[in-house]
Write a protein that holds these residues in place. Sequence first.
Motif, PDB file in Angstrom:
ATOM      1  N   ALA A 123      56.228  49.043  38.353  1.00 21.07           N
ATOM      2  CA  ALA A 123      56.412  50.359  38.650  1.00 21.07           C
ATOM      3  C   ALA A 123      55.239  51.134  38.409  1.00 21.07           C
ATOM      4  CB  ALA A 123      57.466  50.892  37.556  1.00 21.07           C
ATOM      5  N   ASP A 124      54.148  50.777  37.601  1.00 20.97           N
ATOM      6  CA  ASP A 124      52.970  51.358  37.329  1.00 20.97           C
ATOM      7  C   ASP A 124      52.138  51.725  38.696  1.00 20.97           C
ATOM      8  OD1 ASP A 124      53.720  51.912  34.788  1.00 20.97           O
ATOM      9  OD2 ASP A 124      52.225  50.747  33.716  1.00 20.97           O
ATOM     10  N   TYR A 125      52.398  50.720  39.241  1.00 16.78           N
ATOM     11  CA  TYR A 125      51.470  51.210  40.613  1.00 16.78           C
ATOM     12  C   TYR A 125      51.871  52.270  41.584  1.00 16.78           C
ATOM     13  CZ  TYR A 125      49.248  46.595  39.684  1.00 16.78           C
ATOM     14  OH  TYR A 125      48.336  45.394  39.226  1.00 16.78           O
ATOM     15  N   ALA A 126      51.157  53.140  41.810  1.00 16.00           N
ATOM     16  CA  ALA A 126      51.279  54.088  42.757  1.00 16.00           C
ATOM     17  C   ALA A 126      51.122  53.933  44.079  1.00 16.00           C
ATOM     18  CB  ALA A 126      50.488  55.474  42.391  1.00 16.00           C
ATOM     19  N   THR A 127      49.967  53.204  44.451  1.00 16.29           N
ATOM     20  CA  THR A 127      49.750  52.867  45.635  1.00 16.29           C
ATOM     21  C   THR A 127      49.494  51.294  45.919  1.00 16.29           C
ATOM     22  OG1 THR A 127      47.198  52.946  45.289  1.00 16.29           O
ATOM     23  CG2 THR A 127      48.507  54.924  45.792  1.00 16.29           C
ATOM     24  N   THR A 128      49.775  50.813  47.327  1.00 13.16           N
ATOM     25  CA  THR A 128      49.458  49.496  47.408  1.00 13.16           C
ATOM     26  C   THR A 128      48.049  49.184  47.177  1.00 13.16           C
ATOM     27  OG1 THR A 128      49.299  50.506  50.017  1.00 13.16           O
ATOM     28  CG2 THR A 128      51.042  48.470  49.276  1.00 13.16           C
ATOM     29  N   GLU A 129      46.955  50.106  47.703  1.00 14.19           N
ATOM     30  CA  GLU A 129      45.586  49.775  47.495  1.00 14.19           C
ATOM     31  C   GLU A 129      45.438  49.445  45.715  1.00 14.19           C
ATOM     32  OE1 GLU A 129      46.712  52.536  48.768  1.00 14.19           O
ATOM     33  OE2 GLU A 129      45.703  52.193  50.914  1.00 14.19           O
ATOM     34  N   GLU A 130      45.979  49.915  44.766  1.00 13.39           N
ATOM     35  CA  GLU A 130      45.954  49.635  43.348  1.00 13.39           C
ATOM     36  C   GLU A 130      46.523  48.152  43.191  1.00 13.39           C
ATOM     37  OE1 GLU A 130      46.797  54.156  41.540  1.00 13.39           O
ATOM     38  OE2 GLU A 130      47.957  52.393  40.879  1.00 13.39           O
ATOM     39  N   LEU A 131      47.455  47.699  43.665  1.00 12.90           N
ATOM     40  CA  LEU A 131      48.065  46.277  43.810  1.00 12.90           C
ATOM     41  C   LEU A 131      46.921  45.467  44.562  1.00 12.90           C
ATOM     42  CD1 LEU A 131      50.503  44.933  42.792  1.00 12.90           C
ATOM     43  CD2 LEU A 131      51.475  45.099  45.246  1.00 12.90           C
ATOM     44  N   LEU A 132      46.609  45.760  45.724  1.00 14.01           N
ATOM     45  CA  LEU A 132      45.304  44.931  46.376  1.00 14.01           C
ATOM     46  C   LEU A 132      44.332  44.595  45.470  1.00 14.01           C
ATOM     47  CD1 LEU A 132      45.856  46.104  49.868  1.00 14.01           C
ATOM     48  CD2 LEU A 132      46.413  43.959  49.064  1.00 14.01           C
ATOM     49  N   ARG A 133      43.900  45.766  44.733  1.00  9.84           N
ATOM     50  CA  ARG A 133      42.538  45.755  44.072  1.00  9.84           C
ATOM     51  C   ARG A 133      42.593  44.747  42.658  1.00  9.84           C
ATOM     52  NH1 ARG A 133      42.697  50.798  40.702  1.00  9.84           N
ATOM     53  NH2 ARG A 133      43.807  49.177  39.443  1.00  9.84           N
ATOM     54  N   ASP A 134      44.114  44.795  42.317  1.00  5.91           N
ATOM     55  CA  ASP A 134      44.179  43.904  41.111  1.00  5.91           C
ATOM     56  C   ASP A 134      44.193  42.466  41.569  1.00  5.91           C
ATOM     57  OD1 ASP A 134      44.109  46.124  39.750  1.00  5.91           O
ATOM     58  OD2 ASP A 134      45.975  46.250  38.854  1.00  5.91           O
ATOM     59  N   ALA A 135      44.742  42.434  42.716  1.00  2.82           N
ATOM     60  CA  ALA A 135      44.950  40.963  43.382  1.00  2.82           C
ATOM     61  C   ALA A 135      43.420  40.429  43.612  1.00  2.82           C
ATOM     62  CB  ALA A 135      45.756  40.932  44.488  1.00  2.82           C
ATOM     63  N   ASP A 136      42.533  41.546  43.994  1.00  3.43           N
ATOM     64  CA  ASP A 136      41.352  41.064  44.480  1.00  3.43           C
ATOM     65  C   ASP A 136      40.418  40.526  43.118  1.00  3.43           C
ATOM     66  OD1 ASP A 136      39.838  41.103  46.804  1.00  3.43           O
ATOM     67  OD2 ASP A 136      38.589  42.933  46.143  1.00  3.43           O
ATOM     68  N   THR A 137      40.692  41.305  42.129  1.00  2.00           N
ATOM     69  CA  THR A 137      40.064  41.074  40.709  1.00  2.00           C
ATOM     70  C   THR A 137      40.470  39.552  40.278  1.00  2.00           C
ATOM     71  OG1 THR A 137      40.492  43.253  40.058  1.00  2.00           O
ATOM     72  CG2 THR A 137      40.118  41.912  38.172  1.00  2.00           C
ATOM     73  N   ALA A 138      42.006  39.287  40.564  1.00  2.00           N
ATOM     74  CA  ALA A 138      42.439  37.983  40.146  1.00  2.00           C
ATOM     75  C   ALA A 138      41.642  37.003  40.930  1.00  2.00           C
ATOM     76  CB  ALA A 138      43.926  38.054  40.247  1.00  2.00           C
ATOM     77  N   MET A 139      41.682  37.225  42.291  1.00  5.45           N
ATOM     78  CA  MET A 139      41.092  36.474  43.327  1.00  5.45           C
ATOM     79  C   MET A 139      39.652  35.970  42.699  1.00  5.45           C
ATOM     80  SD  MET A 139      39.976  36.661  47.218  1.00  5.45           S
ATOM     81  CE  MET A 139      38.352  37.678  46.699  1.00  5.45           C
ATOM     82  N   TYR A 140      38.698  37.374  42.426  1.00  9.35           N
ATOM     83  CA  TYR A 140      37.409  37.062  41.961  1.00  9.35           C
ATOM     84  C   TYR A 140      37.439  36.109  40.645  1.00  9.35           C
ATOM     85  CZ  TYR A 140      35.357  39.444  45.465  1.00  9.35           C
ATOM     86  OH  TYR A 140      34.925  40.059  46.741  1.00  9.35           O
ATOM     87  N   ARG A 141      38.308  35.775  39.816  1.00 15.00           N
ATOM     88  CA  ARG A 141      38.327  35.269  38.809  1.00 15.00           C
ATOM     89  C   ARG A 141      38.681  33.793  39.147  1.00 15.00           C
ATOM     90  NH1 ARG A 141      39.637  37.042  33.694  1.00 15.00           N
ATOM     91  NH2 ARG A 141      38.215  38.702  33.375  1.00 15.00           N
ATOM     92  N   ALA A 142      39.714  33.630  39.906  1.00 19.43           N
ATOM     93  CA  ALA A 142      39.752  32.205  40.642  1.00 19.43           C
ATOM     94  C   ALA A 142      38.632  31.598  41.238  1.00 19.43           C
ATOM     95  CB  ALA A 142      40.993  32.419  41.708  1.00 19.43           C
ATOM     96  N   LYS A 143      37.889  32.573  42.059  1.00 19.38           N
ATOM     97  CA  LYS A 143      36.508  32.121  42.742  1.00 19.38           C
ATOM     98  C   LYS A 143      35.524  31.318  41.519  1.00 19.38           C
ATOM     99  CE  LYS A 143      35.752  34.769  46.798  1.00 19.38           C
ATOM    100  NZ  LYS A 143      35.676  33.890  47.983  1.00 19.38           N
ATOM    101  N   ALA A 144      35.297  32.271  40.461  1.00 19.67           N
ATOM    102  CA  ALA A 144      34.626  32.118  39.368  1.00 19.67           C
ATOM    103  C   ALA A 144      34.984  30.835  38.455  1.00 19.67           C
ATOM    104  CB  ALA A 144      34.564  33.463  38.480  1.00 19.67           C
ATOM    105  N   ALA A 145      36.227  30.404  38.679  1.00 18.52           N
ATOM    106  CA  ALA A 145      36.622  29.187  37.711  1.00 18.52           C
ATOM    107  C   ALA A 145      36.562  28.136  38.746  1.00 18.52           C
ATOM    108  CB  ALA A 145      38.194  29.475  37.521  1.00 18.52           C
ATOM    109  N   GLY A 146      36.020  28.197  39.985  1.00 13.00           N
ATOM    110  CA  GLY A 146      35.745  26.990  40.708  1.00 13.00           C
ATOM    111  C   GLY A 146      36.610  27.166  41.867  1.00 13.00           C
ATOM    112  N   LYS A 147      36.427  26.297  43.010  1.00 15.90           N
ATOM    113  CA  LYS A 147      36.741  26.533  44.297  1.00 15.90           C
ATOM    114  C   LYS A 147      38.524  26.008  44.128  1.00 15.90           C
ATOM    115  CE  LYS A 147      32.775  26.212  47.015  1.00 15.90           C
ATOM    116  NZ  LYS A 147      31.856  25.194  47.624  1.00 15.90           N
ATOM    117  N   ALA A 148      39.252  26.547  45.188  1.00 13.17           N
ATOM    118  CA  ALA A 148      40.578  25.866  45.140  1.00 13.17           C
ATOM    119  C   ALA A 148      41.384  26.104  44.200  1.00 13.17           C
ATOM    120  CB  ALA A 148      40.685  24.693  45.695  1.00 13.17           C
ATOM    121  N   GLY A 149      41.668  27.338  43.891  1.00  5.87           N
ATOM    122  CA  GLY A 149      42.764  27.671  42.901  1.00  5.87           C
ATOM    123  C   GLY A 149      43.185  28.944  42.802  1.00  5.87           C
TER     124      GLY A 149
END
Length: 373
Positions: A43-69
Amino acid sequence: QTQDSEDAVEVAERILAELMRPVRLGDNEIYTNASIGIAPGHADYATTEELLRDADTAMYRAKAAGKAGYVVFDQDMYARARSRLRVETELRQALDNHEFRVFYQPIVTLEQGRLLGFEALIRWQHPTRGLLSPEEFLLVAEETGLILPIGWWLLHEACGQLKRWRQRHPGAHSLTVAVNLAHKQFMYAGLPQQVSESLRAADLSADGLHLEITETVFLENPKAAENTLRKLKALGIVLHLDDFGTGYSSLNYLSVLPLDTLKIDRSFVRDMQENPKHAAIVRTIVELARDLGMETVAEGVETVDQLRMLERLGCHYGQGHLFAPALDSDRVDKLFDRANLELVPAGEVGPEVHAGALRAGLIKRTRDFFRRV
Ligand code: C2E
Ligand code: CA
Ligand code: CA
């Protein structure tokens, strides 16, 4: 759109498994993979952009941790991203609203307790949280690049302030101000230009400005760092190496680079009485500096015993709570108004200063001098 992160994880695993299978392209087998970021909506998300931004942050984490994760954006990442974003927004406003302050900490000669000048230290007068120390905002300022406009402002401010003091107070004409440079500031190609512009705007001679850098600037691009140092030196600026002994360990650059002063880190000064290893480090730094024709400033001098020991070792200057904490400019002004006498330039005191008893008196006088404000 999924119900919860367990569903999302299942989907992510299916996608990754699917992508693991090679694709035939003519005679070749092509392999692909993906890094997936998952942000559970709430509920804290006001816009889809914010949700996408956080998904993006998590994706960069995944990339940093190695491929395919995949990585699920969690509360910790959420809290960190939130507070970072808040500080970044507030820092921008702080610049516009003139909320930054410069405090000035006296640097004194250890032998005579005379004032050499000040180190300029930034503070943030936050509208609701009060006066904030640099630890609470400098990291975000560095990461976001906001340190450039903030540092630029501070340089102007400190040069202007020193000029006013030099003009206003008899005896203050040879005082100096030392300004800290963050890594990004030092690496910024326009720095020497900014420095000479600040000096010109304040009508301040270059010998009034000291700049403090840390050893980390030599790690990334030593050639560029050397170039910048030479340009600053050519302007006539005095250069301090800050937190010396805590970073990069190659000593060769000390013999090559145009540095004037080593600042002995507080962590060594703090316990040098009880810790013989730290005492040895302090002694070695002082000797090294002397042999290389450089001077030393001890940081964080808090006790008379530390002062005596540093003096015995031959350290030139000290700064620390024993003398004074960082003061706002009004308090420094008051200090000058009341204490003109003590501000006669170094060298005008006779040889009798070296007598132990009188020196103890001087130490007391120096301390009283700063306490009066
Ligand atoms: P630093 O350059 O090592 O500055 C010395 C720090 O030690 C200052 O903390 C000062 O207030 C504190 N200090 C001085 N004497 C004593 C003492 O006797 N005891 C104790 N416990 N502390 C003492 P401050 O002002 O909180 O600054 C922390 C750091 O933030 C500075 O460490 C410097 O790295 C950075 N900083 C401060 N102002 C600026 C700035 O304008 N620009 C940049 N880039 N960095 C800054
Ligand atoms: Ca410093
Ligand atoms: Ca330090």
